[in-house]
Each structure stands twice: as C-alpha cells, then as structure tokens.
Enzyme design. Sequence first.
Site: not given
Length: 153
Positions: A68, A70, A74, A108, A122
């Site tokens: 995914e 975004h 992270h 990732h 995370c």
Amino acid sequence: MSDENGDQAGLRRFHPDYRWDGVELKVYKEDGRDLFRDVTRQVLFSRADLAGELRYFEVAVGGFTTLERHEHVHAVLILRGRGRALVGDRIVDFETNDLITIPPLTWHQFRAAGDQPMGFLCMVDAVRDKPQLPSPEDVAALRSSAPVDEFLG
Ligand code: MN
C-alpha cells in the site's frame, strides 16, 4: 484523560508472547485476495490529546503486510524477528531493533523472514488518510524491477 482502553494512567505489563495488559489483539481477516497474510495489530497508545498513535503489528512466519501507499508517514521500529521490506523501489533487509521510515506516497510492504514471528512498532498520525492499494498498472510498474518482482513473490 483516558486512552481508548479506559486506563487512567500507568503501567501495562509486557508478556513474553508480545501482548500487553489490557490491549486488544486484532486479527486481520483474510478475504481470499491475499493482500496480506497472518497479521495482527495492537494499538498501544491512542489518545485524543496525542497527535500520534503507536501500534504493534505482528506478522507470522511466512506472512506479510498489505502492499500500500498513503500520504501519512510511518516510523517503524522492529521489535521482534527479522524480515524484508519494500520501500519505494528498494528492498531492505532488517533485523530486530532496526528503524525504518516510510515516506509519503511510497509503496511499502513488510515480510517476515526466518522461523519466528516478526513484530514491529509503527507510529502514525492519529488523523490520517486511507491506504491506497496498487492498481494492476502499479503492480506491473513495481514488478519491472527484478528484485521487487522477486520480493513480491
Ligand atoms: Mn502503511
């Protein structure tokens, strides 16, 4: 101010199976698309007066997280085991205690390696955008790199 688990303050004991007192374990349900495999999540810190959340993910032997991307970033600390990650167009081999940063809009995925579970902390923004899944064209572009193709399996 209490957190989402209703605790006022203080200590949550760690247990050797990578559980913490009073923290719910969420098992990700697989749906046949094989987007991820054998992943659990525990939200360790999530409060209205904190702009971030800290979660613990665990990936079983042979498991992997969703591929995914975004806008939100992270910050990842490997807490248990070892594995490999796709970060953009790079494949990263990591060990326990390594740190990995996932920049904005960067594809990732994390995969467990070896014969023990791989777990990581995370940190994310508490308010964040939804993950995007790759289109078939995105997957084809990623797989045009031989190492990434091998990584994705
Ligand atoms: Mn992500």
